[in-house]
Scaffold this active site. Structure first.
Site, short mmCIF file in Angstrom:
data_model
loop_
_atom_site.label_atom_id
_atom_site.label_comp_id
_atom_site.label_asym_id
_atom_site.label_seq_id
_atom_site.Cartn_x
_atom_site.Cartn_y
_atom_site.Cartn_z
CD GLU A 1 2.18 -8.07 3.85
OE1 GLU A 1 1.92 -7.56 4.97
OE2 GLU A 1 2.82 -7.49 2.96
CD GLU B 1 4.19 -2.49 3.65
OE1 GLU B 1 3.70 -2.60 4.77
OE2 GLU B 1 4.54 -3.48 2.96
#
Ligand code: LER
Ligand code: MN
Length: 274
Positions: A152, A249
């Protein structure tokens, strides 16, 4: 079809962007009953949960585990793949291997975000070399276990390398492992991607390597609570034929149940052109 997942953590502090924290079992049941296809489990260690029990609850409620989030291994234990100390780096690799074993059990993917670590002012090159080698060890292990690793790009205020999708894509392709994919998080993209159409262009440019999405708004609250254009994001995802998971998230604001339900409702409404 795009599938929706909600972040469920085994613990964590108030400021961490996980919707549910603490009671994994109840959260899984709540997500199943409220329209989610999956949960994203954020764990400090793989044995934070009773995997047999959680699998049973998932199966009973018709929900899956999309992903294992690993960032608490850095936040609480300072384990990172860039650490200059070989022993600590080995501990980080071992921790991630245990997450890969768990992911193999759930048939899901593992996220590597915060556990990338930071590059020191002195010795950036050595740290990058350590990072690269560690990731290759993990890619090899993931290949054997048939698990995808989702690396990420994270914004510059949290991590000091590979902040943008272009940098991350270039790096991951240079490693040449088919088990290494990219995770794009709209919160980080909003800070790091370039130009007025940057976020949409990045999605298009990463189509060959995009394995997962995190959705949070500009303020890290649920989608719809900030100013990111999620209709544009969904349009770009549809354009590239994205059919994987979008995991929410985000902060549990104003409270977990509302963040989950309203966030999903908002995304489904903008996704349908509403
Ligand atoms: C993890 O997915 C992430 O986005 C990082 O910012 C950790 O907080
Ligand atoms: Mn994220």
């Amino acid at each position: 079809m795009i599938k929706y997942s909600a972040s469920v953590a085994s613990g964590g502090t108030e400021s961490m962007p996980y919707i549910f924290k603490g009671n994994v079992r109840d959260a899984v049941e709540f997500c199943a009953k409220n329209g989610f296809d999956a949960v994203e489990l954020h764990l400090r260690k793989a044995d934070d949960i009773d995997r047999i029990l959680i699998k049973e609850i998932c199966d009973k409620n018709g929900i899956t585990v999309s992903t294992i989030g690993t960032g608490m291994g850095y936040t609480f234990d300072k384990l990172s793949l860039t650490d200059s100390d070989k022993m600590k780096r080995t501990d980080a690799i071992e921790r991630l291997k245990e997450h890969i074993d768990l992911a193999s059990f759930f048939n899901c993917a593992v996220i590597i975000g915060s556990m990338r670590g930071r590059l020191p002012d002195d010795g950036r090159e050595t740290a990058m070399k350590n990072y690269r080698e560690s990731l290759l060890v993990l890619a090899d292990y993931a290949e054997k276990k048939d698990v995808t690793l989702l690396v990420e790009p994270v914004n510059r205020y949290e991590i000091n390398f590979h902040n943008s999708s272009a940098e991350m894509r270039h790096f991951l392709l240079s490693l040449g492992s088919r088990k290494l994919k990219m995770l794009l998080d709209t919160y980080h993209m909003n800070i790091e991607e370039f130009g007025p159409t940057g976020m949409y262009d990045s999605i298009r440019e990463c189509r060959d390597i995009l394995g997962h999405m995190h959705f949070a708004d500009s303020n890290r609250k649920r989608p719809g609570a900030g100013h990111i254009d999620f209709a544009g994001i969904i349009r770009a995802l549809n354009e590239i034929g994205y059919e994987k998971y979008i995991a929410f998230e985000c902060l549990p604001w104003p409270e977990p149940d509302i963040a989950a339900v309203e966030g999903l409702k908002y995304i489904k409404s903008v996704g349908n052109g509403g």
